[in-house]
Design a protein around this motif. Structure first.
Motif, short mmCIF file in Angstrom:
data_model
loop_
_atom_site.label_atom_id
_atom_site.label_comp_id
_atom_site.label_asym_id
_atom_site.label_seq_id
_atom_site.Cartn_x
_atom_site.Cartn_y
_atom_site.Cartn_z
N ILE A 119 0.85 -1.20 0.00
CA ILE A 119 0.00 0.00 0.00
C ILE A 119 0.88 1.24 0.00
O ILE A 119 0.66 2.19 -0.77
CB ILE A 119 -0.92 0.01 1.24
CG1 ILE A 119 -1.88 -1.17 1.20
CG2 ILE A 119 -1.70 1.31 1.33
CD1 ILE A 119 -2.44 -1.53 2.55
N GLY A 120 1.91 1.21 0.84
CA GLY A 120 2.81 2.36 0.94
C GLY A 120 3.43 2.69 -0.41
O GLY A 120 3.42 3.85 -0.84
N ILE A 121 3.93 1.66 -1.09
CA ILE A 121 4.56 1.89 -2.39
C ILE A 121 3.57 2.52 -3.36
O ILE A 121 3.86 3.52 -4.02
CB ILE A 121 5.11 0.57 -2.96
CG1 ILE A 121 6.26 0.07 -2.08
CG2 ILE A 121 5.57 0.75 -4.40
CD1 ILE A 121 6.77 -1.30 -2.45
N LEU A 122 2.36 1.94 -3.43
CA LEU A 122 1.37 2.44 -4.39
C LEU A 122 0.97 3.88 -4.07
O LEU A 122 0.86 4.73 -4.97
CB LEU A 122 0.14 1.54 -4.39
CG LEU A 122 0.36 0.14 -4.99
CD1 LEU A 122 -0.83 -0.76 -4.71
CD2 LEU A 122 0.60 0.26 -6.48
N VAL A 123 0.78 4.17 -2.77
CA VAL A 123 0.36 5.53 -2.40
C VAL A 123 1.49 6.52 -2.70
O VAL A 123 1.24 7.59 -3.27
CB VAL A 123 -0.04 5.58 -0.91
CG1 VAL A 123 -0.24 7.03 -0.47
CG2 VAL A 123 -1.32 4.80 -0.69
N VAL A 124 2.72 6.15 -2.35
CA VAL A 124 3.83 7.06 -2.60
C VAL A 124 3.97 7.32 -4.09
O VAL A 124 4.14 8.46 -4.53
CB VAL A 124 5.14 6.48 -2.02
CG1 VAL A 124 6.34 7.23 -2.56
CG2 VAL A 124 5.12 6.56 -0.50
N LEU A 125 3.83 6.25 -4.89
CA LEU A 125 3.92 6.42 -6.36
C LEU A 125 2.90 7.42 -6.87
O LEU A 125 3.25 8.40 -7.54
CB LEU A 125 3.67 5.08 -7.04
CG LEU A 125 4.88 4.22 -7.42
CD1 LEU A 125 4.39 2.97 -8.14
CD2 LEU A 125 5.82 5.01 -8.31
#
Ligand code: SF4
Ligand code: FES
Lengths: 136, 234, 129
Positions: free
Chosen positions: A114-120
């Motif tokens: 989730i973190g990766i997707l949100v940061v992206l």
């Protein structure tokens, strides 16, 4: 027959029960789900506005793109990715019941994804926002 | 010996309109159980404190309660595990009769609906017992350990929201017979559990697994029943 | 007990809740992939501030990719609306206990579902520049 007699009792109990990661995940999953459903309704209606033609549609999007709504959109990004990734985790638990032993690890893994997707997405939004604002 | 505060939710329907909190200060060792402190209060401080307990060794299932926000057996919870200051409430989702005693009838009603007894269409062998291999027994070994304490069912948000939901405990009890090679009642039980207020209300939250004082893998059992209904229907 | 997975089929009762449970998993899994694609596309490739009439029009009007986009959007619409409204139904059943209110809200959700499917697919099928 239910004896969590009032809505207040239910909310207090849900908020204070120490059920662990699964309990917290479920609360987020449900709240997020309801939020996304509300947004979905708006989203379908705003896309429908395309029948009104180019000017009206672009005007609606102009409203959407106002800076005040930006935080709401980012909250929504988080909500959607959370609901999606946590949902996949639940599906894995449902169809492979013995994976419950790795529940903590899987919740952790879900948060990383989730973190990766949100940061992206949010990062790109901010980047575009700055460059877009600069170019106008 | 250390001084510890027990904050207990009291309710006496003949006197009180609403439940209220009462604090007791007791002295207890780290290795004392919450039940010891409750007994001390009942016997020497305030005889009106009401709770259920019987075996005091985690086997009768009568003293499940919500201790510091978590369903535990008072006779298995030590002070060193739950902390010095302890808040105790009755189990959620069942009617409170008095203080920490809840009405178990709604819970037992769900238990009875899953036909929690041996059903066989074949006559018993004329000599000896109905045999079963070690592997066959292993499939449902876990769910034979249930003591019907209701800690799991009353830890479940789906049950709090909707008392009609059959609850994890009843599903554990059904699992114990559904997956027993000697039993023939699976179809009837799957039928009951496949209803609207059966297994499908489970949202895979795992509160039940965390609550079970017998260490039963409750959600796993529920998941196995779900899959069984799904694959035998599709 | 018969072999696991081959027990006698449950006899009576409706299979609606079973199918609804199963459908939530299947549509959820598909949507997790589709929505990730949708959001990454809109935010990384297109850019949120660049979305306007021509972006939507362009993507639907090209001969072959246009059809593919329309199929994708239609599927996402159907999955999202049914999954979402079914989730709202769960919440209503969980938190609204008054029978008449429950019936009223569930009917409203059903109507909303049809309405959203209608206006959504209308756009996907009918849109021309
Ligand atoms: S499964 Fe565990 S928590 Fe639930 S009633 Fe049985 S012993 Fe108690
Ligand atoms: S008193 Fe018997 S289980 Fe605690």
């Amino acid at each position: 027959m239910t004896v969590i007699s009032s809505t207040k009792d239910f909310v207090v109990r849900t908020a204070t029960y120490k059920g662990g990661v699964g309990h917290a995940s479920w609360i987020l999953h449900r709240l997020g789900g309801i939020g996304i459903a509300v947004f979905l309704i708006l989203h379908i209606i705003d896309i429908f506005m395309i029948v009104l033609g180019k000017e009206m549609f672009d005007f609606f999007l102009f409203i959407y793109h106002q800076p005040i709504f930006r935080p709401a959109i980012w909250g929504l990004m988080f909500g959607i990715f959370y609901h999606a990734v946590n949902g996949v985790r639940i599906i894995i638990h449902d169809f492979f019941p013995s994976t419950f032993r790795y529940q903590r690890e899987m919740v952790l893994g879900a948060w990383v994804i989730i973190g990766i997707l949100v940061v992206l997405t949010v990062g790109m939004d901010i980047f575009n926002w700055i460059t877009y604002a600069g170019s106008h | 010996m250390k001084k510890r505060t027990l904050k207990i939710k009291r309710f006496n329907p003949t006197k009180d309109k609403k439940p209220y909190w009462q604090e007791f200060v007791v002295e207890a060792e780290d290795t004392d159980r919450i039940l010891d402190a409750l007994n001390h209060i009942k016997w020497y401080v305030d005889g009106s404190l009401t709770m259920r307990r019987s075996c005091a060794h985690g086997i009768c299932g009568s003293d499940a309660m919500c201790i510091n926000g978590k369903n535990l057996l008072a006779c298995k919870a030590l002070f060193k595990e739950v902390g010095d200051d302890v808040t105790i409430e009755p189990l959620a989702g069942l009617p409170v009769i008095r203080d920490l005693v809840v009405d178990m009838e709604p819970f037992m009603e769900h238990y009875r609906t899953v036909l929690p007894y041996f059903i066989s269409e074949t006559p018993p062998p004329s000599y000896g017992e109905r045999l079963q291999s070690i592997e066959e027994r292993k499939i449902f070994d876990d769910t034979t350990k249930c003591i019907l304490c209701a800690a799991c069912t009353t830890s479940c948000p789906s049950f709090w929201a909707r008392g009609e939901y059959i609850g994890p405990s009843a599903i554990v009890q059904a699992h114990r017979f559904i997956f027993d090679s000697r039993d023939d009642g699976a179809a009837a039980r799957l039928d009951i559990l496949g209803n609207a207020d059966g297994v499908w209300r489970c949202r895979t939250i795992y509160n039940c697994t965390n609550a079970c004082p017998r260490g039963i893998e409750v959600t796993k059992a529920v998941g196995e029943v779900k899959k069984e209904i799904l694959f035998s229907t599709l | 007990m018969k072999a696991i997975g081959q027990m006698p089929r449950p006899k009576s009762g409706s299979t609606f809740e079973l199918l609804s449970w199963f459908y939530m998993r299947v549509s959820g899994l598909l949507m997790a992939l589709m929505i990730t694609f949708h959001l990454l596309w809109m935010h990384l490739i297109v850019g949120l501030d660049n979305i306007n009439f021509s972006v939507v029009a362009d993507r639907w009007m090209y001969p072959i990719t246009g059809t593919l986009w329309r199929v994708f959007d239609l599927l996402l619409l159907i999955f999202a609306v049914t999954h979402g409204m079914n989730g709202i139904r769960f919440s209503i059943e969980d938190y609204v206990h008054n029978r008449s209110w429950q019936l009223f809200l569930k009917t409203a959700v059903a109507i909303l579902l049809l309405f959203l499917l209608f206006i959504g697919s209308y756009i996907v099928f009918v849109f021309e520049v």
